[in-house]
Design a protein around this motif. Sequence first.
Motif, PDB file in Angstrom:
ATOM      1  N   VAL A 105     -18.549  27.426   6.010  1.00  0.00           N
ATOM      2  CA  VAL A 105     -18.558  26.004   6.376  1.00  0.00           C
ATOM      3  C   VAL A 105     -19.231  25.204   5.272  1.00  0.00           C
ATOM      4  N   ALA A 106     -20.372  25.690   4.798  1.00  0.00           N
ATOM      5  CA  ALA A 106     -21.091  24.988   3.722  1.00  0.00           C
ATOM      6  C   ALA A 106     -20.257  24.954   2.445  1.00  0.00           C
ATOM      7  N   ALA A 107     -19.630  26.081   2.101  1.00  0.00           N
ATOM      8  CA  ALA A 107     -18.804  26.141   0.885  1.00  0.00           C
ATOM      9  C   ALA A 107     -17.626  25.180   0.988  1.00  0.00           C
ATOM     10  N   LEU A 108     -16.980  25.150   2.139  1.00  0.00           N
ATOM     11  CA  LEU A 108     -15.821  24.279   2.329  1.00  0.00           C
ATOM     12  C   LEU A 108     -16.242  22.808   2.329  1.00  0.00           C
ATOM     13  N   SER A 109     -17.384  22.513   2.927  1.00  0.00           N
ATOM     14  CA  SER A 109     -17.897  21.139   2.906  1.00  0.00           C
ATOM     15  C   SER A 109     -18.163  20.686   1.474  1.00  0.00           C
ATOM     16  N   ASP A 110     -18.760  21.575   0.678  1.00  0.00           N
ATOM     17  CA  ASP A 110     -18.994  21.256  -0.731  1.00  0.00           C
ATOM     18  C   ASP A 110     -17.678  21.039  -1.465  1.00  0.00           C
ATOM     19  N   LEU A 111     -16.685  21.893  -1.192  1.00  0.00           N
ATOM     20  CA  LEU A 111     -15.380  21.763  -1.837  1.00  0.00           C
ATOM     21  C   LEU A 111     -14.771  20.396  -1.525  1.00  0.00           C
ATOM     22  N   ILE A 112     -14.822  19.991  -0.266  1.00  0.00           N
ATOM     23  CA  ILE A 112     -14.247  18.698   0.133  1.00  0.00           C
ATOM     24  C   ILE A 112     -14.986  17.548  -0.549  1.00  0.00           C
ATOM     25  N   GLU A 137     -16.173  31.000  -3.682  1.00  0.00           N
ATOM     26  CA  GLU A 137     -17.289  31.037  -2.742  1.00  0.00           C
ATOM     27  C   GLU A 137     -16.841  31.406  -1.329  1.00  0.00           C
ATOM     28  N   VAL A 138     -15.726  30.879  -0.882  1.00  0.00           N
ATOM     29  CA  VAL A 138     -15.230  31.214   0.450  1.00  0.00           C
ATOM     30  C   VAL A 138     -14.775  32.672   0.505  1.00  0.00           C
ATOM     31  N   GLY A 139     -14.088  33.140  -0.523  1.00  0.00           N
ATOM     32  CA  GLY A 139     -13.535  34.491  -0.517  1.00  0.00           C
ATOM     33  C   GLY A 139     -14.518  35.586  -0.881  1.00  0.00           C
ATOM     34  N   TRP A 140     -15.479  35.284  -1.747  1.00  0.00           N
ATOM     35  CA  TRP A 140     -16.392  36.311  -2.237  1.00  0.00           C
ATOM     36  C   TRP A 140     -17.836  36.078  -1.810  1.00  0.00           C
ATOM     37  N   GLY A 141     -18.180  34.838  -1.475  1.00  0.00           N
ATOM     38  CA  GLY A 141     -19.542  34.524  -1.052  1.00  0.00           C
ATOM     39  C   GLY A 141     -20.275  33.693  -2.084  1.00  0.00           C
ATOM     40  N   PRO A 142     -21.394  33.138  -1.671  1.00  0.00           N
ATOM     41  CA  PRO A 142     -22.167  32.261  -2.560  1.00  0.00           C
ATOM     42  C   PRO A 142     -22.855  33.052  -3.670  1.00  0.00           C
TER      43      PRO A 142
END
Length: 179
Positions: A105-112, A137-142
């Motif tokens: 969720v955090a990664a996707l929010s940053d992407l948007i 980040e979504v696929g492999w992690g932060p």
Amino acid sequence: MSVLERLADLVRQDGGLLADALHADGGWDRLRTPYGDAVARGPRADGHPADLPLVLEAVREGYLLHYGAPRLMSRDDDDLALLAGDRLYALGLERLAAAGDLVAVAALSDLIALSAQAQSSRDPALADAVWAAGCAEVGWGPSDALQAAKNGAVAGENDAAERLVAAARQVAGDLAPAL
């Protein structure tokens, strides 16, 4: 069934104006889905309850409704396109939240947010780099490298696009050129 066909089915199930805005001709199985395909290669995607490739392609379609040429829906009505884009952003975030994946969720929010920043700066290289980093980040992690590169992008650093791509490659291998 392709990722885009599954996404179109979800929009149809919701009904209303968004379902009415779907292109009637379909044919989505022939369209490229590089963002979903990239995320599908990541270790976090295997068996993920939110269906990470679908999530990424929903957000990508939302992004294209805001800033480009959408694949599934018409842009004939700019107001509806904006609302449809927001709904597809929300669809991705709510699927991740329902799965309890707050990291994604955090990664996707940053992407948007970062892709909107890149668009407002009229910087297509930065927008592409944001998508590469977001998929990594979504696929492999932060990672610390991704976070540092995202911070640089937020700060408007001149080398932000290069740093994002380098961080994406560090996390996910040769992901960025595939996008």
